[in-house]
Enzyme design. Structure first.
Site, PDB file in Angstrom:
ATOM      1  N   LYS A   1     -72.835  22.712  28.255  1.00  0.00           N
ATOM      2  CA  LYS A   1     -74.063  22.834  29.045  1.00  0.00           C
ATOM      3  C   LYS A   1     -74.658  24.229  28.910  1.00  0.00           C
ATOM      4  O   LYS A   1     -75.877  24.386  28.719  1.00  0.00           O
ATOM      5  CB  LYS A   1     -73.764  22.563  30.522  1.00  0.00           C
ATOM      6  CG  LYS A   1     -74.947  22.818  31.455  1.00  0.00           C
ATOM      7  CD  LYS A   1     -74.545  22.685  32.906  1.00  0.00           C
ATOM      8  CE  LYS A   1     -74.150  24.005  33.503  1.00  0.00           C
ATOM      9  NZ  LYS A   1     -75.256  24.700  34.179  1.00  0.00           N
ATOM     10  N   ASN A   2     -73.808  25.250  28.988  1.00  0.00           N
ATOM     11  CA  ASN A   2     -74.300  26.625  28.947  1.00  0.00           C
ATOM     12  C   ASN A   2     -74.804  27.030  27.569  1.00  0.00           C
ATOM     13  O   ASN A   2     -75.410  28.093  27.417  1.00  0.00           O
ATOM     14  CB  ASN A   2     -73.206  27.591  29.412  1.00  0.00           C
ATOM     15  CG  ASN A   2     -72.931  27.473  30.900  1.00  0.00           C
ATOM     16  OD1 ASN A   2     -73.767  26.984  31.658  1.00  0.00           O
ATOM     17  ND2 ASN A   2     -71.759  27.896  31.319  1.00  0.00           N
TER      18      ASN A   2
ATOM     19  N   ARG B   1     -81.408  27.400  37.646  1.00  0.00           N
ATOM     20  CA  ARG B   1     -81.426  28.824  37.346  1.00  0.00           C
ATOM     21  C   ARG B   1     -81.688  29.110  35.864  1.00  0.00           C
ATOM     22  O   ARG B   1     -82.439  30.023  35.513  1.00  0.00           O
ATOM     23  CB  ARG B   1     -80.069  29.420  37.745  1.00  0.00           C
ATOM     24  CG  ARG B   1     -79.988  30.923  37.573  1.00  0.00           C
ATOM     25  CD  ARG B   1     -80.752  31.620  38.658  1.00  0.00           C
ATOM     26  NE  ARG B   1     -80.905  33.034  38.398  1.00  0.00           N
ATOM     27  CZ  ARG B   1     -81.578  33.855  39.197  1.00  0.00           C
ATOM     28  NH1 ARG B   1     -82.159  33.385  40.271  1.00  0.00           N
ATOM     29  NH2 ARG B   1     -81.700  35.124  38.919  1.00  0.00           N
TER      30      ARG B   1
ATOM     31  N   CYS C   1     -77.462  26.876  41.605  1.00  0.00           N
ATOM     32  CA  CYS C   1     -76.371  26.972  42.568  1.00  0.00           C
ATOM     33  C   CYS C   1     -76.529  28.207  43.457  1.00  0.00           C
ATOM     34  O   CYS C   1     -77.003  29.246  43.014  1.00  0.00           O
ATOM     35  CB  CYS C   1     -75.023  27.051  41.847  1.00  0.00           C
ATOM     36  SG  CYS C   1     -74.493  25.514  41.077  1.00  0.00           S
TER      37      CYS C   1
ATOM     38  N   ASP D   1     -66.878  31.228  35.778  1.00  0.00           N
ATOM     39  CA  ASP D   1     -67.043  29.778  35.906  1.00  0.00           C
ATOM     40  C   ASP D   1     -65.715  29.034  35.957  1.00  0.00           C
ATOM     41  O   ASP D   1     -65.705  27.815  36.163  1.00  0.00           O
ATOM     42  CB  ASP D   1     -67.895  29.230  34.757  1.00  0.00           C
ATOM     43  CG  ASP D   1     -69.385  29.381  35.009  1.00  0.00           C
ATOM     44  OD1 ASP D   1     -69.766  29.769  36.134  1.00  0.00           O
ATOM     45  OD2 ASP D   1     -70.175  29.112  34.087  1.00  0.00           O
TER      46      ASP D   1
ATOM     47  N   VAL E   1     -68.122  39.196  39.296  1.00  0.00           N
ATOM     48  CA  VAL E   1     -69.385  38.841  38.645  1.00  0.00           C
ATOM     49  C   VAL E   1     -70.434  38.392  39.653  1.00  0.00           C
ATOM     50  O   VAL E   1     -71.582  38.845  39.625  1.00  0.00           O
ATOM     51  CB  VAL E   1     -69.156  37.753  37.574  1.00  0.00           C
ATOM     52  CG1 VAL E   1     -70.475  37.367  36.899  1.00  0.00           C
ATOM     53  CG2 VAL E   1     -68.147  38.233  36.533  1.00  0.00           C
TER      54      VAL E   1
END
EC number: 2.5.1.7
Length: 423
Positions: free
Chosen positions: A23-24, A96, A120, A309, A331
């Site tokens: 996805k990223n 985002r 999120c 993540d 982070v």
């Protein structure tokens, strides 16, 4: 509202699981598909996720043709005609990652208007690094009424130092710089595998990018780009989630297509705990005897550090390991919300600013819980598998943003889990 129902307690996950495209990675690839003024772009190994549908709609809103063949996991993008310069609010506000269309639209059209993005609720995640970088390249930026407007007849190459190696800002600036006049250098750039994948994709299109995967990116601008075909890199976070699932359940799972190098920080910590992790021909095998695992201390960092993540899922693992483990989140702020829900299941933990102390090894009990973000959703489901009794995980809108058929994959490994849309 859909919910996941888990009957947990004695499950041992065994078998094989296939990992989807990342996805990223695919979201910035779709944004980069705005750039070519010639030919079509074809993306393969595309995951079927709600965020992908949202980004498709963002790109379509620019009057670009986007066709998603879900059966083939393939997206075709044709941006060869005139494109609009304003991204649709109704879709940008949902996610985002949609801010990464700002650089490509500006580079292609000389003008761009994008609403402040959503996503999120795991911290403020300011976009100032994106905007400062574009301003360094000669763009005039204004923010008004929740919209960001950028203007530059043609961006100019620049020396950009980023105060933090932001993945999104690195992607945005790298894409914008491909069509700039001159050479752009980005110092303290993000080094994630998804950055490398994006750079390879852009270079196929005719861009001139050097240094992807290092702290310094050098981009020599060109006058135009063309469409290409590209396979999306595998999802290291999905792979990591199933590695943790195996470790939590004394499991024996082969994570097919997982890339060892992309998961090295996680693998290192799993091995420190006592988990067996081996690289095989078709992926990565994880085996564990959970009662014998040792507590560890983990600090999240930008790549090549431990990925934020994976923080929520790893704290779920810490919850079943005897002893006191420590998780330091450097982070994002506000990313321990899942621990409040896990306390409903019997977890004992304390949070002091960016540090969570996990007192693990106690038998957890099933309970109704509410997911608060994407990775928290996965963490709560994994906790439900090891908890005694029934766990119901509500608010699955986050889960669907980043995991495809998550409950079905876990069921095939032996979990007693189902999804229900009953009220």
């Amino acid at each position: 509202m859909d919910k996941i129902i888990i009957e947990g307690g004695q499950t041992r996950l065994e078998g094989e699981v296939v990992i989807e495209g990342a996805k990223n990675a695919v979201l910035p690839l779709l944004a980069a598909s705005i750039l070519p003024s010639k030919g079509k772009t074809i993306l393969r190994n595309v995951p079927i996720l709600s965020d992908v549908f949202t980004m498709n709609n963002v790109v379509r809103g620019l009057d670009i043709r986007v066709d998603f063949n879900e059966a083939a996991n393939e997206i075709t993008v044709d941006a060869s005609g005139h494109i609009l310069d304003e991204a649709p609010y109704e879709y940008v506000s949902q996610m985002r990652a949609s801010i990464v269309v700002l650089g490509p639209i500006l580079a292609r059209n000389g003008h761009a208007k994008v609403s402040m993005p959503g996503g999120c609720t795991i911290g403020s995640r300011p976009i100032n690094l994106h905007l400062k970088g574009l301003e360094a390249m000669g763009a005039t930026i204004t923010q008004k009424g929740g919209d960001i407007t950028a203007q530059a007849d043609r961006l100019q190459g620049a020396m950009i130092y980023m105060d933090f190696p932001s993945v999104g800002a690195t992607q945005n600036l790298m894409m914008a710089a491909t069509l700039a006049d001159g050479v752009t250098t980005i110092e303290n750039a993000a080094r994630e595998p998804e950055i490398v994948d994006l750079a390879q994709f852009l270079n196929k299109m005719g861009a001139r990018i050097r240094g992807a995967g290092t702290e310094t990116l050098t981009i020599t601008g060109v006058t135009s780009l063309h469409g290409v075909e590209h396979d999306v890199v595998q999802d290291r976070i999905e792979a990591g989630t199933f590695m943790v699932a195996a470790a939590m359940t004394s499991g024996n799972v082969l994570i097919r297509d997982a890339v060892w190098e992309h998961n090295r920080p996680l693998i290192s910590k799993l091995m420190e705990m006592g988990v067996s992790v081996t690289e095989e021909e078709y992926g990565i095998r994880v085996q564990a005897n959970t009662p014998k695992l040792k507590p560890v201390t983990v600090k999240t960092l930008p790549h090549p550090g431990f990925p934020t993540d994976m923080q929520a899922q790893f704290t779920a693992l810490m919850a079943v390991v005897n002893g006191e483990s420590t998780m330091v989140e450097t982070v994002f702020e506000n990313r321990f919300q899942h621990l409040e829900e896990m306390r409903r299941m019997g977890l004992q933990s304390e949070i002091l600013r960016e540090t969570a102390m996990i007192h693990g090894g106690r038998q957890l009990q099933g309970a109704p819980v509410m997911s608060t973000d994407l990775r928290a959703s996965a963490a709560l489901i994994l906790t439900g598998i090891v908890a005694q009794g029934v766990t119901i995980v509500n608010n699955l809108v986050h889960l669907d943003r980043g995991y495809y058929q998550f409950h079905e994959k876990l069921a095939k490994l032996g979990a007693t889990i189902s999804r229900s849309s009953e009220v």
